[in-house]
Design a protein around this motif. Structure first.
Motif, PDB file in Angstrom:
ATOM      1  N   PHE B  73       1.303  -1.142   0.232  1.00 51.57           N
ATOM      2  CA  PHE B  73       0.168   0.160   0.245  1.00 51.57           C
ATOM      3  C   PHE B  73       0.906   1.500  -0.129  1.00 51.57           C
ATOM      4  O   PHE B  73       0.552   2.045  -1.099  1.00 51.57           O
ATOM      5  CB  PHE B  73      -0.782   0.176   1.120  1.00 51.57           C
ATOM      6  N   ALA B  77       1.152   4.110  -2.797  1.00 53.97           N
ATOM      7  CA  ALA B  77       0.550   5.507  -2.166  1.00 53.97           C
ATOM      8  C   ALA B  77       2.517   6.609  -2.762  1.00 53.97           C
ATOM      9  O   ALA B  77       2.213   7.612  -3.502  1.00 53.97           O
ATOM     10  CB  ALA B  77       0.454   5.922  -1.320  1.00 53.97           C
ATOM     11  N   THR B  80       2.815   6.869  -6.639  1.00 51.15           N
ATOM     12  CA  THR B  80       1.117   7.947  -7.326  1.00 51.15           C
ATOM     13  C   THR B  80       2.129   9.388  -6.952  1.00 51.15           C
ATOM     14  O   THR B  80       2.203  10.157  -7.892  1.00 51.15           O
ATOM     15  CB  THR B  80       0.338   7.718  -6.364  1.00 51.15           C
ATOM     16  N   THR B  83       4.548   9.785  -9.994  1.00 47.37           N
ATOM     17  CA  THR B  83       4.175  10.248 -11.056  1.00 47.37           C
ATOM     18  C   THR B  83       3.829  11.713 -10.899  1.00 47.37           C
ATOM     19  O   THR B  83       4.342  12.497 -11.380  1.00 47.37           O
ATOM     20  CB  THR B  83       3.406   9.186 -11.406  1.00 47.37           C
ATOM     21  N   ILE B  84       3.145  12.466  -9.625  1.00 51.28           N
ATOM     22  CA  ILE B  84       2.733  13.543 -10.001  1.00 51.28           C
ATOM     23  C   ILE B  84       3.584  14.686  -9.776  1.00 51.28           C
ATOM     24  O   ILE B  84       4.304  15.438 -10.078  1.00 51.28           O
ATOM     25  CB  ILE B  84       2.289  13.287  -8.191  1.00 51.28           C
ATOM     26  N   LEU B  87       5.574  14.852 -13.146  1.00 47.46           N
ATOM     27  CA  LEU B  87       4.353  14.544 -14.231  1.00 47.46           C
ATOM     28  C   LEU B  87       3.918  16.542 -14.007  1.00 47.46           C
ATOM     29  O   LEU B  87       3.794  17.279 -15.779  1.00 47.46           O
ATOM     30  CB  LEU B  87       3.115  14.464 -14.659  1.00 47.46           C
TER      31      LEU B  87
END
Lengths: 548, 95
Positions: B73, B77, B80, B83-84, B87
């Motif tokens: 988990f 997180a 993510t 990746t944020i 980007l």
């Protein structure tokens, strides 16, 4: 003690009252009662926002002032958005139907943390009260739009901080609900209820819960930064102080785009429940639908900046985010094709809940396809910040989530209350809703394409004809909604008794009495089959009839 | 149950050492902020912050001693978040 246990397993959750009067509701830890508490709160907020929308459309009847002045109009569209998004659609299906049916559908007595569940509801109400109180304080109601864009939200003299804190508190409610659902799905499934035997509504809630847990803190911290910026003038977002307003937009949409999937994913789960029941066959492509929920949740994180194509972002970012946006269409398309494939050659029974679902498929498809127009860089530049965006958003959120919310109300009403509404009237309401909806919002696509900017109080006279059609559409839509809700309320008071399985559903909630007992199951069931095994259900029923 | 016992077996000395490391790293962050490292200043600050959060997550939040599912988990997180960041950098570094 044993008497208490017996009554808890036998009495319906509405009759089981360990506390007296209003306290049986306000201090309840029963997931079903908490679901109803959310439903009551949400319906109040929903009708307030519908009323605001009605006044907004009335104002748009003429190019200049009709009923309200420009500043009031700014506050009205802000409040309409804030209430509908933060107090109705985001908590929407998970808080009401997720709370009520998630534990039952996985064969559990309750959610993993019942007290935390009640706390989530209190936070929801407190957050809503913050927004309402701000309307009556000096400075006047917030006028920033529901997106709170800086630098305006830092400079406006209206009450911004209180509704921001309201949204912050609502965020906590959302996180706690998500946390509860993830834990419940992992820890409280009945024996034999493997992940691939979970109903698809549970899969959708599970994917949604992850978004709630992981994405919501980002908007929480963003809101706090805006408050700090307003009070202390640090220069985080305000360009006049050396801040970057685009940073706010990034942070806001990093949450708020996944939030769109918090709104729509549970709705997709409900669709996957209702279609098999009324097509009398197992869902087409169970695993693909389950995984597409996870895929939507995952890809949904990485497309946020398509809300910012014209706000001065780099060209590289625009290209990357446009590409990623198109990827979301794939799992969404997978779902729509699988639903239609399930209906194909099914023994379709055209009952009220299914009619709402068919309406959803039509409206959501228009919403989804126009999303591609907005996701594409070249066309986005032309229609951004016009009524086209308003129309797209309402087709997806109202035509999508809210229509499914109505479908869910009709589908699970007999189970929740043990009573039945008048189905003929429920069906009669649908053409009014459908025609009113399309008159109201399809005209906005044309208006937007012609260049009518959104959030404007006045407009050029050549737009008036379409605005009049749109406003009349709002009256027809509200008329349909009044029929639908009155019918449900009448059913609640005077409806005939519903049996435990009026639709012939096969998921676990249809195997227990209506309304469900306080503890849902006398004995936790052992699961040895998939969720939509209609053949098995038919054979079992046949055997029972033969035996009797 | 067995795992709960294991949690209690972490000596207080370890907690103290972790706490001491966190304080030292905070002092380091403040000191580094006073030196002009140019473009790598952000990278340095984030690296120190990452080390600190690794310590907190592993020891104070017990992830080091928990079941693999929790590590998974956490990994999701973090992936993510990474990746944020990547980007967002397509905007920030290409304006």
């Amino acid at each position: 003690m044993s008497n208490e246990t017996n009554s808890a397993t036998q009495l319906s959750y509405l009759d089981y009252k360990p506390k007296k009067g209003i306290w049986a509701w306000l201090l309840t830890t029963d997931h079903k009662r908490i679901g109803l508490l959310y439903l009551i709160g949400m319906m109040i907020f929903f009708w307030v926002a519908v009323g605001i929308g009605f006044v907004m459309k009335l104002e748009m009847l003429t190019p200049d002032q009709t009923v309200v002045d420009a500043q009031t109009y700014n506050s009205l569209f802000t409040l309409h958005g804030l209430i509908m998004i933060f107090l109705f659609i985001i908590p929407g299906l998970p808080a009401v139907f997720g709370n009520f049916f998630l534990p039952i559908q996985i064969g559990a007595h309750d959610v993993a943390f019942p007290r935390l569940n009640l706390l989530s509801w209190y936070l929801y109400i407190i957050g809503g009260l913050f927004a309402l109180v701000s309307l009556h304080l000096q400075g006047g109601p917030i006028d920033t739009g529901w997106t709170f864009y800086v630098p305006y939200s830092i400079r406006t003299t209206t009450n911004v901080i209180l509704p921001l804190l309201g949204a912050f508190i609502l965020g906590f409610s959302s996180i706690l609900t998500g946390l509860n659902f993830v834990t419940t799905v992992h820890r409280l499934r009945a024996p034999g209820m493997t992940f691939f035997r979970l109903p698809l509504f549970v899969w959708a809630l599970y994917a949604t819960a992850w978004i709630q847990v992981v994405a919501t803190p980002i908007v929480g911290i963003t809101i706090l930064l805006v408050v700090i910026e307003r009070v202390l003038h640090i220069g985080i977002f305000d360009p006049a102080l050396g801040g970057d307003p685009l940073l706010f937009q990034h942070l806001f949409w990093i949450y708020s785009h996944p939030a769109v999937y918090i709104m729509i994913l549970p709705a997709m789960g409900v669709v996957s429940e209702i279609i098999p029941t009324f097509a009398r066959r197992t869902i087409f492509g169970y695993k693909v639908i389950a995984f597409s929920s996870l895929a939507i949740a995952l890809i949904g994180y990485f497309v946020w900046a398509h809300h910012m194509f014209t706000s001065g972002m780099s060209e590289t970012a625009r290209f990357v985010f446009s590409l990623l946006t198109f990827l979301v269409a794939v799992p969404s398309g997978v779902k729509v094709f699988n639903w239609v494939a399930t209906l194909y050659k099914g023994s379709i029974e055209l009952r009220a809940p299914l009619i709402y679902i068919l309406m959803f498929i039509f409206l959501f498809s228009i919403g989804g396809l126009t999303g591609l127009v907005l996701g594409s860089l070249a066309t986005n530049v032309h229609v951004t910040d016009t009524y086209f965006v308003v129309a797209h958003f309402h087709y997806v959120m109202f035509g999508g989530t809210a229509i499914v919310f109505f479908a869910a109300m009709h589908y699970w009403f007999p189970k929740m209350f043990g009573k039945m509404y008048n189905e003929k009237i429920a069906i009669w309401a649908t053409p009014f809703i459908f025609i009113g909806f399309n008159m109201l919002y399809f005209t906005m696509f044309i208006l937007g394409y012609q260049g009518m900017p959104r959030r404007y109080w006045s407009y050029l006279p050549e737009y008036q004809e379409l605005h009049i059609i749109s406003t009349i559409g709002s009256w027809i839509l509200i008329f349909g909604l009044v029929i639908m809700f009155s019918n449900l309320i009448f059913g609640l008071i005077k409806g005939r008794r519903a049996d435990s399985n009026p639709w012939g559903g096969v998921t676990l909630e249809w195997q227990i009495p209506s309304p469900p007992p306080h503890e849902n199951f006398e004995k936790i069931p052992v699961i040895d089959h998939g969720p939509y095994d209609f053949e098995r259900f038919k054979n079992e029923n046949k055997n029972e009839i033969d035996r009797s | 149950m067995e795992k709960e016992h294991k949690h209690n077996l972490i000596p207080y000395g370890t907690y103290f050492l972790v706490w001491l490391s966190l304080i030292s790293l905070t002092v380091l962050t403040v000191s580094v902020a006073g030196v002009d490292f140019g473009r790598i200043a952000l990278f340095l600050a984030l690296t120190i912050a990452a080390i600190k959060s690794t310590l907190v997550i592993n020891y104070f939040m017990h992830i080091k001693f928990d079941q693999p599912i929790f590590k998974f988990f956490l990994a999701v997180a973090l992936a993510t978040l990474a990746t944020i960041f990547i980007l967002t950098s397509t905007d920030v570094f290409f304006r």
